[in-house]
Write a protein that holds these residues in place. Structure first.
Motif, short mmCIF file in Angstrom:
data_model
loop_
_atom_site.label_atom_id
_atom_site.label_comp_id
_atom_site.label_asym_id
_atom_site.label_seq_id
_atom_site.Cartn_x
_atom_site.Cartn_y
_atom_site.Cartn_z
N GLU A 136 -5.48 1.28 7.11
CA GLU A 136 -4.30 1.57 6.31
C GLU A 136 -4.73 2.29 5.04
OE1 GLU A 136 -2.20 -2.15 6.04
OE2 GLU A 136 -2.12 -2.34 8.22
N SER A 137 -4.89 3.59 5.17
CA SER A 137 -5.56 4.39 4.15
C SER A 137 -4.83 4.41 2.82
CB SER A 137 -5.76 5.81 4.67
OG SER A 137 -4.54 6.34 5.16
N ALA A 138 -3.50 4.49 2.85
CA ALA A 138 -2.77 4.57 1.57
C ALA A 138 -2.94 3.30 0.77
CB ALA A 138 -1.29 4.83 1.82
N GLY A 139 -3.09 2.17 1.47
CA GLY A 139 -3.28 0.90 0.78
C GLY A 139 -4.60 0.80 0.07
N MET A 140 -5.57 1.62 0.47
CA MET A 140 -6.86 1.62 -0.23
C MET A 140 -6.88 2.68 -1.33
SD MET A 140 -9.43 1.15 2.98
CE MET A 140 -8.45 2.22 4.02
N ASP A 141 -6.50 3.90 -0.95
CA ASP A 141 -6.65 5.02 -1.89
C ASP A 141 -5.71 4.92 -3.08
OD1 ASP A 141 -8.53 5.85 -0.13
OD2 ASP A 141 -7.53 7.71 0.47
N ALA A 142 -4.66 4.09 -2.99
CA ALA A 142 -3.76 3.93 -4.13
C ALA A 142 -4.45 3.35 -5.34
CB ALA A 142 -2.56 3.06 -3.74
N ALA A 143 -5.57 2.67 -5.13
CA ALA A 143 -6.32 2.15 -6.27
C ALA A 143 -6.83 3.27 -7.17
CB ALA A 143 -7.50 1.31 -5.78
N ILE A 144 -7.05 4.46 -6.59
CA ILE A 144 -7.62 5.57 -7.37
C ILE A 144 -6.65 6.05 -8.44
CG2 ILE A 144 -8.56 7.90 -7.23
CD1 ILE A 144 -9.54 7.21 -4.41
N PRO A 145 -5.43 6.49 -8.10
CA PRO A 145 -4.52 6.92 -9.17
C PRO A 145 -4.08 5.77 -10.08
CG PRO A 145 -3.39 6.93 -7.06
CD PRO A 145 -4.84 6.73 -6.77
N VAL A 341 4.72 13.31 7.55
CA VAL A 341 4.29 12.22 6.67
C VAL A 341 2.89 12.54 6.19
CG1 VAL A 341 3.82 9.75 6.52
CG2 VAL A 341 5.69 10.57 7.97
N SER A 342 2.71 12.53 4.88
CA SER A 342 1.39 12.89 4.33
C SER A 342 0.74 11.70 3.64
CB SER A 342 1.52 14.05 3.33
OG SER A 342 1.94 13.60 2.07
N HIS A 343 -0.55 11.66 3.76
CA HIS A 343 -1.33 10.60 3.13
C HIS A 343 -1.16 10.62 1.62
CE1 HIS A 343 -4.56 7.90 2.13
NE2 HIS A 343 -5.31 8.86 1.61
N ALA A 344 -1.20 11.80 1.03
CA ALA A 344 -1.09 11.90 -0.43
C ALA A 344 0.25 11.34 -0.92
CB ALA A 344 -1.25 13.36 -0.87
N ASP A 345 1.32 11.64 -0.20
CA ASP A 345 2.62 11.13 -0.63
C ASP A 345 2.69 9.61 -0.47
OD1 ASP A 345 5.36 11.89 -1.53
OD2 ASP A 345 5.91 10.88 0.33
N ASN A 346 2.08 9.09 0.58
CA ASN A 346 2.05 7.63 0.75
C ASN A 346 1.27 6.97 -0.36
OD1 ASN A 346 3.57 7.73 3.05
ND2 ASN A 346 1.90 7.26 4.46
N VAL A 347 0.14 7.58 -0.74
CA VAL A 347 -0.66 7.03 -1.85
C VAL A 347 0.18 7.03 -3.13
CG1 VAL A 347 -2.66 7.43 -3.33
CG2 VAL A 347 -2.88 7.68 -0.85
N ARG A 348 0.90 8.10 -3.35
CA ARG A 348 1.72 8.19 -4.55
C ARG A 348 2.79 7.10 -4.57
NH1 ARG A 348 6.54 10.62 -6.07
NH2 ARG A 348 6.62 11.39 -8.23
N THR A 349 3.41 6.83 -3.41
CA THR A 349 4.44 5.80 -3.36
C THR A 349 3.85 4.42 -3.68
OG1 THR A 349 5.67 7.08 -1.71
CG2 THR A 349 6.21 4.75 -1.92
N HIS A 350 2.70 4.13 -3.10
CA HIS A 350 2.05 2.85 -3.40
C HIS A 350 1.63 2.79 -4.88
CE1 HIS A 350 2.27 0.72 0.24
NE2 HIS A 350 1.23 1.20 0.87
N PHE A 351 1.16 3.90 -5.40
CA PHE A 351 0.78 3.93 -6.81
C PHE A 351 2.00 3.68 -7.70
CE2 PHE A 351 0.92 7.22 -10.31
CZ PHE A 351 0.34 6.42 -11.28
N ARG A 352 3.09 4.35 -7.42
CA ARG A 352 4.26 4.19 -8.28
C ARG A 352 4.85 2.79 -8.16
NH1 ARG A 352 6.65 8.73 -10.46
NH2 ARG A 352 7.80 7.12 -11.61
N THR A 353 4.80 2.18 -6.98
CA THR A 353 5.31 0.81 -6.86
C THR A 353 4.30 -0.20 -7.39
OG1 THR A 353 4.64 0.86 -4.51
CG2 THR A 353 6.96 1.21 -5.01
N SER A 354 3.06 0.20 -7.57
CA SER A 354 2.13 -0.64 -8.33
C SER A 354 2.61 -0.73 -9.78
CB SER A 354 0.71 -0.06 -8.30
OG SER A 354 0.18 -0.05 -6.99
#
Length: 859
Positions: A136-145, A341-354
């Motif tokens: 679940e890549s977005a769940g990991m990479d969201a830590a970066i932003p 569906v893009s990985h970058a957009d998924n990361v952004r959504t997880h980042f913003r809901t963080s």
């Protein structure tokens, strides 16, 4: 010129590959200034988030650099994965809070004590965890932003958030699965992004989802058998955060989900107020998602019942657990019915809901703090008022297993005391020095109840995971509730888990005997066999003369003779001394080969039989359950230090069959052996003496393949047409006759080699299938374990399934030519937690060929 052309082509390829990369501005908040001296991800990684997978070492390097640069972030390594990768833990708060961070932590914990006053100026403690599932890549990479934002964002709003909170971030929960995903995506990556969902790059679910031994770490919050979960739970209880957010991915066609979950699937131990406060935080997610017209859902589908998940565990420990799930982009960019569906957009959504998790928690800071204090105060009071008062438990003949359970309780911040004096409960006497006590009057009362209670009735029978997890049963402990017999006088010293070290036996002139009931006895036996030391195993009880007098030993006890060995006596003594110290196995010096009257002498060839070193082949993949295979691998390799050969089920050609003594086949959707290998496997069993151990669906397959057992046809209850049902009731009606990961009782023949080392016939078994094994009609001794009347101990099973299962075999052991086939209707190694039934599996490994076939006429 050719070289310039090649370089130009390489540059064009790089440009194409980077087409999906998003610059840091894509993640930055509008109207928020950012400190340009803080490096953005692309400045260090060489590419933007969403361009390609971020390797674990790259993420460690970048996030560690942020912590070194920023006075808002500190980082520590809290543990290592099975493959040796570090697990990083970040503390994010204002510089002023960092200067007194330990004071803040201790004050927060003190505020949870009964009668403690609330500190209105204390910062909120918020936990964000990323990457428990490696696929679940977005769940990991969201830590970066997220960490970049808190290092670089400027302005009054972010400074206030940092001043008013301590944000705890575990960047990668599952480094090994994460690394497996990265390798897969890069292996099948292309110059031009391939969005076809059938492209192999997007096919990375189970094997990347799990850790090294293929464990789903999101089930490990409760079970605590893996180093990753042990590392993060230690930190969680060091802080006891008010809010815990858990970021995941789900199927690509899904949109975005956040808690609270399905209201009817709430564990009754979770207060309703937790749901209400979570709804308050959810409003902040909704405001962001609505502002961008995003699709989302809440309060549907996902349950809060199994307490071992990352979003449910916090809720039975005084925190608000919040699950986030987003439709996965898999390899990076993938087609779906709702568009690309893009990985970058998924990361952004997880980042913003963080960020909205933090803002939502701060908006209700006082209410959440009050709720958390009241949770522990109410838990303590409930423990004081509970008629049971305490639980007492022991593991007869196996102090290691009891110690492992003490360690588990300690990891959940549950206080355990030694039993100070004998106590009798329901006619059974528990002995001081052997048993332990868990008093219910402690702040972790709710967690104690969730671990000890046997629940068999449910408002709704739909479960995302197991319905029964009564852990004393999983550990096959003797335990009981102490009610009126309780007094403070039975509470001895508080205990902590320590390795069990048995005393070294004195030097013997005859030999040594090892007690088989000890948990690590199989590891000790393999150690001896691997050193080419000959051993003999008791097949029936024997009273043996030792340096400590005559002692009764059960079947399975291991005798190490001094005569006939190629190894010197001093070396043998040194090895059994190490076994006592390192494996916690009781070893006794034997003084005579003559045993007490009525028991076999040590030289009796039927009462003591030789065993050989096992060579184990474990079949994997091609329809076999990866989790089940990983549990076998973990049990043999990691725990018992027995090497195993892993081989794909459909690739058995070319094997040197003479090398192997055992083949393990786990359950799954397709357990059938390839037709080209069936005859050779049966020959290996019949003629070479091989042992097949098959579990769950594979047990049924082995019945059909090797014993011509036919499937029982379903009998129609009636010739009448099925009654009409409402379509909306289908989810509940479909689940009516499932078995929701429940715990069943088994009646175990302790005289059978598969039952060696057990002290009583009662054995708890995990069960999550509806299949039943056939009773052999030609061998009345083959049923090792049978389901008794009323077998359900904990969890859900319909009455129809109970009627079908009652009286059927749970474990069958049959001879086939010179070999054996051992069938488990259940998974004896379930999640590395059913430490009671694990022994039967280990007995199958070592004693599978000690099984005799009947010779009499039993018709």
């Amino acid at each position: 010129m050719a070289r310039l052309t090649a370089l130009a082509g390489a540059f064009a390829a790089l440009t194409a590959a980077s087409a999906q990369a998003e610059p840091i501005e894509f993640f930055q908040l509008d109207a928020t200034p950012y400190d340009e001296s803080v490096p953005a991800p692309e400045d260090v990684l060489g590419f933007g988030v969403g361009d390609r997978p971020v390797r674990h070492d790259q993420m460690v390097a970048y996030l560690t650099q942020l912590a070194e640069i920023s006075d808002r972030i500190t980082v520590e390594t809290i543990g290592y994965s099975h493959e040796g990768r570090p697990i990083l833990f970040f503390t994010v708060t204002s510089p002023e809070n960092h200067a007194r961070i330990e004071e803040i932590r201790e004050a927060h914990l003190a505020s949870l004590a009964p009668g403690a006053e609330a500190d209105p100026d204390a910062p909120a403690v918020i936990w964000l965890n990323y990457g428990v599932h490696g696929a679940e890549s977005a769940g990991m990479d969201a830590a970066i932003p997220t960490l970049y934002h808190y290092a670089a964002a400027e302005g009054l709003e972010v400074e206030a958030d940092l001043r008013e909170s301590v944000i705890l971030i575990t960047a990668i929960f599952n480094p090994d699965g994460h690394s497996r995903r990265v390798n897969h995506v890069e292996t099948y990556g292309a110059t031009v992004p391939v969005t076809d969902p059938d492209h192999e790059q997007h096919n990375l679910w189970t094997t990347a989802r799990t850790n090294h031994y293929w464990f789903d770490l999101n089930r490990q919050w409760l079970l605590q058998t893996q180093p990753e979960s042990q590392a993060w739970l230690t930190q969680w209880h060091r802080w006891k955060p008010m809010v815990s957010a858990d970021f995941h991915e789900m199927g690509t066609e899904s949109t975005f989900y956040f808690h609270p979950g399905e209201p009817r699937r709430r564990n009754p131990l979770i207060p309703e107020q937790a749901r209400e406060l979570t709804q308050g935080i959810a409003r902040h997610h909704i405001a962001f998602l609505d502002s961008e017209a995003r699709l989302y859902t809440s309060e549907e589908g996902f349950d809060n019942f199994y307490v071992g998940k990352g979003s449910t565990y916090p809720q039975v420990n005084g925190s608000l657990g919040i699950l986030f799930e987003i439709g996965a982009a898999r390899g990076g960019l993938i087609e779906s019915e709702r568009g690309l569906v893009s990985h970058a957009d998924n990361v952004r959504t997880h980042f913003r809901t963080s960020l909205t998790t933090v803002s939502g928690a701060l908006a209700q800071h006082r209410e959440i703090a009050d709720y958390q204090r009241e949770f522990f105060a109410n838990s303590l009071q409930a423990g004081r008022n509970d008629a049971d008062r305490a639980f007492v438990f022991s593991a007869e003949g196996d102090p290691v297993r009891a110690g492992l359970f003490v360690d588990l309780l300690e990891r959940h911040d549950i206080r355990v005391n030694a039993l100070a004096r004998d106590v009798t409960v329901d006619g059974r006497t528990w002995r001081a020095g052997e048993a332990y006590v868990v008093e219910l009057a402690q702040p972790q009362y709710t967690m104690i109840r969730s671990m000890f209670d046997r629940i068999t009735e449910f408002e709704e029978n739909i479960f995302y995971d197991v319905s029964g997890w009564t852990l004393p049963l999983a550990y096959d402990l003797d335990y009981a509730a102490v009610g009126r017999g309780f007094s403070a006088a039975i509470l001895g010293d508080e205990v902590t888990a320590e390795p069990v070290v048995q005393p070294a036996p004195p030097v013997s002139s005859y030999g040594y005997v090892l007690r088989w009931s000890d948990y690590y006895a199989p590891r000790a036996l393999y150690r001896l066999l691997d050193a080419d030391i000959r051993v003999r195993v008791a097949t029936e009880p024997a009273t043996i003369s030792t340096s400590e007098g005559r002692i009764d030993f059960g079947p399975g006890s291991v005798f190490v003779p001094l005569v006939g060995q190629d190894t010197g006596r001093d070396a043998i003594h040194a090895m059994v001394r190490d076994i006592a110290a390192e494996d916690g196995v009781a070893v006794y010096a034997v003084t005579s080969g003559s045993t007490a009257s009525g028991t076999p002498d040590i030289g009796d060839s039927s009462g003591f039989r030789a065993v050989e070193r096992p060579e184990v082949l474990v079949l994997i993949e091609d329809g076999l359950a990866t989790y089940d295979a990983g549990e076998v691998w973990h049990q043999l390799d990691h725990r018992m230090h027995i090497p195993v050969t892993l081989r794909r089920k459909n690739d058995l050609s070319g094997l040197d069959w003479s090398r192997y003594t055992h083949m393990v086949i786990v359950g799954g959707g397709n357990t059938a052996l390839p037709s080209s290998a069936r005859e050779r496997v049966e020959q290996w069993v019949r003629e070479d003496g091989g042992v097949i151990i098959a579990t769950r669906q594979a047990a049924r397959m082995a019945e059909r393949t090797f014993f011509d057992v036919e499937d029982e046809e379903e009998e129609d209850a009636s010739d009448e047409p099925l009654a009409r049902r409402n379509y909306s009731a289908m989810p509940v009606d479909d689940a009516e006759h499932v078995i929701g990961g429940a715990i069943f009782a088994g009646d175990l023949d302790t005289s059978h080699p598969i039952g060696f080392g057990y002290t009583d016939r009662f054995i708890p078994l995990h069960r999550n299938t509806t299949l039943t094994l056939a009773r052999p009609d030609d061998d009345p001794f083959a049923v090792v374990v049978e389901y008794p009347e009323d077998p359900l101990l904990s969890g859900y099973a319909s009455q129809r399934r109970l009627d079908e299962i009652t009286g059927t075999p749970a474990v069958v052991a049959r001879r086939l030519g010179r070999g054996s086939v051992i069938l488990f209707a259940d998974n004896p190694n379930f999640r590395a937690t059913f430490r009671g039934s694990e022994k039967m599996f280990m007995n199958a490994i070592f004693f599978g060929n000690l099984i005799d076939r009947p010779r009499g006429d039993y018709q």
